[in-house]
Design a protein around this motif. Structure first.
Motif, short mmCIF file in Angstrom:
data_model
loop_
_atom_site.label_atom_id
_atom_site.label_comp_id
_atom_site.label_asym_id
_atom_site.label_seq_id
_atom_site.Cartn_x
_atom_site.Cartn_y
_atom_site.Cartn_z
N ALA A 4 128.38 93.38 37.49
CA ALA A 4 129.64 92.72 37.61
C ALA A 4 130.59 93.92 37.94
O ALA A 4 130.43 95.03 37.45
CB ALA A 4 129.90 91.85 36.47
N THR A 73 137.85 85.69 42.77
CA THR A 73 137.43 86.66 42.38
C THR A 73 138.06 87.21 41.12
O THR A 73 137.17 87.50 40.01
CB THR A 73 137.32 87.84 43.18
OG1 THR A 73 137.08 87.58 44.66
CG2 THR A 73 136.31 89.13 42.64
N ILE A 77 136.50 86.82 37.09
CA ILE A 77 136.41 88.04 36.12
C ILE A 77 137.00 87.57 34.89
O ILE A 77 136.41 87.58 33.88
CB ILE A 77 137.20 88.98 36.67
CG1 ILE A 77 136.55 90.06 37.87
CG2 ILE A 77 137.86 90.18 35.67
CD1 ILE A 77 137.29 90.88 38.57
N ASN A 80 134.16 85.64 33.02
CA ASN A 80 132.94 86.50 32.74
C ASN A 80 132.95 87.20 31.29
O ASN A 80 133.44 88.12 31.00
CB ASN A 80 132.78 87.36 33.78
CG ASN A 80 131.48 88.06 33.81
OD1 ASN A 80 130.55 87.86 32.82
ND2 ASN A 80 130.92 88.82 34.72
N THR A 82 130.62 88.80 30.17
CA THR A 82 129.99 90.26 29.99
C THR A 82 131.11 91.23 29.59
O THR A 82 130.55 92.33 28.94
CB THR A 82 129.38 90.51 31.25
OG1 THR A 82 128.61 89.72 31.96
CG2 THR A 82 128.81 91.92 31.33
#
Length: 199
Positions: A4, A73, A77, A80, A82
């Motif tokens: 990522a 995009t 993000i 996400n 993560t």
């Protein structure tokens, strides 16, 4: 695989059972700074994905490929997990791995709340009825008195912002002569009839 945005994949020096090299994630500091900026602008400055995109592009920040940023995009993000340092594999997730954490779990939760509130707001603002057939008595059985072609239903919603900021919504539902609007017949009648008058 591709890491990522915000992370690099680095060779771990370990091999899996098939003797393939395993990779570890590692924070990419310059990308991580951009990720933090994106979350900060979203949660503290109230910028939406579109405004963040414009800001990044105008200030010379680029996505990993060197291309301009795109709102999709940015939204990816913001969604996400993560970045909170939690890795997922299928249904399972890891504990927070501090050396992979770019933003705090609190800021991530806050982001998700704003994303949800914003998407619900968008939905409520687009309340044009998708199918108005239920509201009209004669749809499909009314015919144009001039050329005999079927009348079809059309809606056009208009929104006006009132001075106090509320939205006034007017929905016009009209029957239109199919033959005339599609230029199939040389109908000399009017092309539309307002629904409540005709009903």
């Amino acid at each position: 695989g591709i890491a990522a945005f915000g992370y690099d994949l680095v060779k771990s020096g370990r091999l899996n059972k098939r003797k393939h090299e395993l990779y570890d994630l590692k924070i990419n500091e310059s990308e991580a700074d951009i990720v933090r900026m994106i979350f900060d602008k979203y949660t503290t400055e109230g910028c939406g994905a579109q405004r963040i995109t414009t800001w990044l592009n105008e200030h010379g920040y680029r996505a990993r490929t060197g291309k301009m940023w795109h709102p999709a995009t940015i939204r990816g993000i913001l969604h996400n997990p993560t970045y909170t340092g939690v890795l997922r594999s299928g249904e399972s997730r890891s504990e927070v791995i501090p050396e992979l954490q770019i933003i705090t779990s609190e800021q991530f939760e806050r982001t998700q709340e704003i994303l949800k509130a914003r998407s619900e707001k968008t939905v409520s603002e687009s309340k044009i009825p998708l199918n108005t057939r239920g509201q009209s008595l004669l749809a499909g059985i009314a015919y144009c008195g001039h050329c005999g072609s079927k009348l079809t239903l059309t809606t056009s919603g208009k929104y006006r912002k009132r001075a106090d900021g509320t939205i006034k919504e007017t929905n016009r539902i009209r029957y239109a002569c199919y033959g005339k609007t599609r230029k199939q017949t040389d109908c000399d009648g009017q092309s539309g009839y307002t629904m409540h008058i005709l009903d």
